[in-house]
Design a protein around this motif. Sequence first.
Motif, PDB file in Angstrom:
ATOM      1  N   CYS A  60      46.444  46.402  37.733  1.00  0.00           N
ATOM      2  CA  CYS A  60      45.743  45.117  37.828  1.00  0.00           C
ATOM      3  C   CYS A  60      46.365  44.000  36.994  1.00  0.00           C
ATOM      4  O   CYS A  60      45.898  42.873  37.035  1.00  0.00           O
ATOM      5  CB  CYS A  60      44.283  45.301  37.410  1.00  0.00           C
ATOM      6  N   VAL A  87      39.707  38.753  41.918  1.00  0.00           N
ATOM      7  CA  VAL A  87      40.955  38.150  41.433  1.00  0.00           C
ATOM      8  C   VAL A  87      40.614  37.059  40.418  1.00  0.00           C
ATOM      9  O   VAL A  87      39.793  36.170  40.695  1.00  0.00           O
ATOM     10  CB  VAL A  87      41.759  37.545  42.605  1.00  0.00           C
ATOM     11  N   TYR A 107      39.791  44.692  39.341  1.00  0.00           N
ATOM     12  CA  TYR A 107      40.289  43.316  39.193  1.00  0.00           C
ATOM     13  C   TYR A 107      41.781  43.230  39.494  1.00  0.00           C
ATOM     14  O   TYR A 107      42.496  44.235  39.503  1.00  0.00           O
ATOM     15  CB  TYR A 107      40.106  42.851  37.739  1.00  0.00           C
ATOM     16  N   PHE A 108      42.221  41.990  39.662  1.00  0.00           N
ATOM     17  CA  PHE A 108      43.656  41.698  39.603  1.00  0.00           C
ATOM     18  C   PHE A 108      43.789  40.401  38.802  1.00  0.00           C
ATOM     19  O   PHE A 108      43.134  39.406  39.108  1.00  0.00           O
ATOM     20  CB  PHE A 108      44.258  41.530  41.002  1.00  0.00           C
ATOM     21  N   LEU A 110      45.992  37.306  37.536  1.00  0.00           N
ATOM     22  CA  LEU A 110      47.191  36.547  37.918  1.00  0.00           C
ATOM     23  C   LEU A 110      47.979  36.022  36.718  1.00  0.00           C
ATOM     24  O   LEU A 110      49.151  35.703  36.836  1.00  0.00           O
ATOM     25  CB  LEU A 110      46.784  35.354  38.793  1.00  0.00           C
ATOM     26  N   LEU A 130      49.986  41.441  44.560  1.00  0.00           N
ATOM     27  CA  LEU A 130      48.563  41.410  44.915  1.00  0.00           C
ATOM     28  C   LEU A 130      48.379  41.681  46.409  1.00  0.00           C
ATOM     29  O   LEU A 130      47.526  42.492  46.795  1.00  0.00           O
ATOM     30  CB  LEU A 130      47.967  40.038  44.552  1.00  0.00           C
ATOM     31  N   VAL A 142      37.383  40.907  48.951  1.00  0.00           N
ATOM     32  CA  VAL A 142      38.129  40.326  47.834  1.00  0.00           C
ATOM     33  C   VAL A 142      37.332  39.116  47.342  1.00  0.00           C
ATOM     34  O   VAL A 142      36.987  38.231  48.136  1.00  0.00           O
ATOM     35  CB  VAL A 142      39.551  39.894  48.276  1.00  0.00           C
ATOM     36  N   LEU A 144      37.221  35.871  44.904  1.00  0.00           N
ATOM     37  CA  LEU A 144      38.108  34.976  44.151  1.00  0.00           C
ATOM     38  C   LEU A 144      37.293  34.291  43.049  1.00  0.00           C
ATOM     39  O   LEU A 144      36.326  33.586  43.333  1.00  0.00           O
ATOM     40  CB  LEU A 144      38.720  33.944  45.101  1.00  0.00           C
TER      41      LEU A 144
END
Length: 201
Positions: A60, A87, A107-108, A110, A130, A142, A144
């Motif tokens: 992640c 994200v 999660y991811f 950035l 991603l 997903v 955001l």
Amino acid sequence: MSSSALLDKLINSLQTMPGVGPVTASRIAFALLDKKRAQGLEMAETIKQALTNISSCPGCHNYSDSEGVECEICACASRRESGVLCVVETPSDVQAIEDSKSFNGTYFVLHGHLSPIDGIGAKELGLDVLFEKIVNNHYKEVILALSQTIEGNATSSFIANFCKRHDIIVSKIASGVPVGGELMSVDQNTLAMSLNYRRPL
Ligand SMILES: [Zn+2]
């Protein structure tokens, strides 16, 4: 002039931390010397260990305990099985959402947003990683949770378009998070509401 060059050095180094000015730095330094030497040494050791070992989670891109090791959240089976990916821009955003206790997926991170003027495009942001993750893991949704700034919204649109092209449900956290605001500055209840009332894109 102070009585100790080392004391000056300690106060100066404390002042490099966000939100710590000269008065607070002096107060912390004297508290450590006067009453909290043992806690201070323990804290110094913890800082050393954390800064030496904490690395990027391969799953992640949030922080994990050491190089190549998944973070606690990615390693949790029930979170992976939820099929929901959130994200965010920064590791502190993950912490803010975790503190709100309103999300049980993965999660991811950035570590920023698209910013062509600074030379940060899709590749620099790791969006290729991603997108590969989104496709390979067959997420149900997903979410955001990027900042409500021009760059944050542009980044959200870019990711949302990818998800739509791949028939993946994509949503954006609802209002309540102030325009230009960071998730860390939002109180836990507001953040929980904005996740619960996220809107589909
Ligand atoms: Zn992780």
